[in-house]
Write a protein that holds these residues in place. Sequence first.
Motif, short mmCIF file in Angstrom:
data_model
loop_
_atom_site.label_atom_id
_atom_site.label_comp_id
_atom_site.label_asym_id
_atom_site.label_seq_id
_atom_site.Cartn_x
_atom_site.Cartn_y
_atom_site.Cartn_z
N PHE A 140 0.83 -1.21 0.00
CA PHE A 140 0.00 0.00 0.00
C PHE A 140 0.86 1.25 0.00
CE2 PHE A 140 -1.97 3.40 2.55
CZ PHE A 140 -3.05 3.70 1.73
N ARG A 141 1.83 1.33 0.94
CA ARG A 141 2.64 2.54 0.98
C ARG A 141 3.53 2.64 -0.26
NH1 ARG A 141 6.06 4.85 6.09
NH2 ARG A 141 7.16 2.83 6.00
N LEU A 142 4.07 1.51 -0.71
CA LEU A 142 4.90 1.54 -1.90
C LEU A 142 4.13 2.07 -3.10
CD1 LEU A 142 7.56 0.89 -3.33
CD2 LEU A 142 6.70 -1.44 -3.67
N ALA A 143 2.88 1.63 -3.25
CA ALA A 143 2.07 2.08 -4.39
C ALA A 143 1.83 3.57 -4.34
CB ALA A 143 0.74 1.32 -4.41
N LEU A 144 1.54 4.11 -3.15
CA LEU A 144 1.33 5.56 -3.03
C LEU A 144 2.62 6.33 -3.29
CD1 LEU A 144 -1.13 6.10 -0.04
CD2 LEU A 144 -1.47 6.68 -2.44
N MET A 145 3.72 5.80 -2.77
CA MET A 145 5.02 6.45 -3.03
C MET A 145 5.30 6.47 -4.52
SD MET A 145 7.28 4.77 0.08
CE MET A 145 8.84 5.52 -0.40
N ALA A 146 5.07 5.34 -5.19
CA ALA A 146 5.33 5.26 -6.62
C ALA A 146 4.46 6.24 -7.40
CB ALA A 146 5.09 3.83 -7.11
N TRP A 147 3.19 6.30 -7.06
CA TRP A 147 2.26 7.18 -7.78
C TRP A 147 2.64 8.64 -7.58
CZ3 TRP A 147 -1.86 10.47 -5.93
CH2 TRP A 147 -2.70 10.93 -6.95
N VAL A 148 2.95 9.02 -6.35
CA VAL A 148 3.29 10.42 -6.04
C VAL A 148 4.61 10.82 -6.70
CG1 VAL A 148 3.93 12.01 -4.19
CG2 VAL A 148 1.95 10.52 -3.91
N LEU A 149 5.63 10.03 -6.50
CA LEU A 149 6.96 10.39 -6.99
C LEU A 149 7.06 10.34 -8.51
CD1 LEU A 149 9.14 8.54 -4.33
CD2 LEU A 149 8.75 11.01 -4.51
N ALA A 150 6.38 9.38 -9.12
CA ALA A 150 6.46 9.25 -10.58
C ALA A 150 5.81 10.42 -11.30
CB ALA A 150 5.81 7.93 -11.02
N GLN A 151 4.92 11.13 -10.65
CA GLN A 151 4.27 12.27 -11.29
C GLN A 151 5.23 13.42 -11.54
OE1 GLN A 151 0.09 13.16 -10.27
NE2 GLN A 151 0.28 11.53 -8.76
N ALA A 152 6.36 13.42 -10.84
CA ALA A 152 7.37 14.45 -11.07
C ALA A 152 8.38 14.02 -12.13
CB ALA A 152 8.11 14.75 -9.76
N ARG A 153 8.15 12.86 -12.73
CA ARG A 153 9.10 12.30 -13.69
C ARG A 153 8.47 12.19 -15.07
NH1 ARG A 153 13.17 9.10 -10.97
NH2 ARG A 153 13.68 8.39 -13.07
N PRO A 154 8.89 13.00 -16.03
CA PRO A 154 8.31 12.91 -17.38
C PRO A 154 8.62 11.60 -18.08
CG PRO A 154 10.19 14.42 -17.34
CD PRO A 154 9.87 14.09 -15.92
N ASP A 155 9.60 10.85 -17.57
CA ASP A 155 9.96 9.58 -18.19
C ASP A 155 9.13 8.42 -17.68
OD1 ASP A 155 11.29 10.06 -15.68
OD2 ASP A 155 12.58 8.31 -16.04
N LEU A 156 8.20 8.68 -16.73
CA LEU A 156 7.45 7.60 -16.10
C LEU A 156 5.95 7.84 -16.22
CD1 LEU A 156 9.51 7.23 -12.80
CD2 LEU A 156 9.63 5.76 -14.81
N ASN A 157 5.20 6.74 -16.24
CA ASN A 157 3.75 6.78 -16.16
C ASN A 157 3.38 6.47 -14.72
OD1 ASN A 157 1.02 5.45 -16.05
ND2 ASN A 157 1.00 6.05 -18.20
N ALA A 158 2.83 7.45 -14.02
CA ALA A 158 2.58 7.31 -12.58
C ALA A 158 1.57 6.21 -12.28
CB ALA A 158 2.10 8.64 -11.99
N GLU A 159 0.52 6.13 -13.08
CA GLU A 159 -0.49 5.11 -12.84
C GLU A 159 0.10 3.71 -13.05
OE1 GLU A 159 -1.12 8.00 -14.42
OE2 GLU A 159 -2.31 8.76 -12.73
N ARG A 160 0.94 3.58 -14.07
CA ARG A 160 1.57 2.28 -14.32
C ARG A 160 2.49 1.90 -13.17
NH1 ARG A 160 0.16 -2.22 -16.32
NH2 ARG A 160 1.92 -3.58 -16.81
#
Length: 210
Positions: free
Chosen positions: A41-61
Amino acid sequence: MAESPDWLRFFSLIGRLKTLRRQGWIDRGVHEPESVADHSFRLALMAWVLAQARPDLNAERAAVIALVHDVAEAIAGDWTPFDAALRAGADRQRLFRQRPRYDPEAEAQKAAAERAALQELAELLPASVGQRLLQTWEEYETGHSAEGRFVRQLDKIETVWQALEYRARQPELIVDSFVLGALEEVTDPALRDLLVAALAAAGWSVSEGA
């Protein structure tokens, strides 16, 4: 894949993750350790939040990969790189002060067990959904996508974060192996900065864990 999905069986099996305690914490004597679902759960939220600052990543994925990455443990259980040494009677204090050592044969057995578990879960779902479940897990396991590699490294950070939180509550805990492993494996510059910041906030210098 099953033509008629067995939703009840699938969700029942996935529910095991809510009560499956992470083996690494049990081995170290953590009081009331988190479950696999807690970690995911926490990992998924961390991934979603942090990936949104990365143009090379899809946050939802990235978030979906984080949710799926430990799903196989509902059937295969939670393996650690220290299992064989502990079964052989290794000294726990010395062992947990070292970097994790990954035995290729043990890692292959673990991957095979988890793939079999994922296949069993996927067969309970509609074919297209089951295939996506398998593909998502493979992204994490093999790191063949940018999101998969990102979540693999972030997984190390979330575990270190949890280790430091447990050590604050139980100062006698030995969590060096988690820190040393993360310092070795987290190479993404932004994630490396986050890891160093988390360690510094807990009073742990990078040189201490290098």
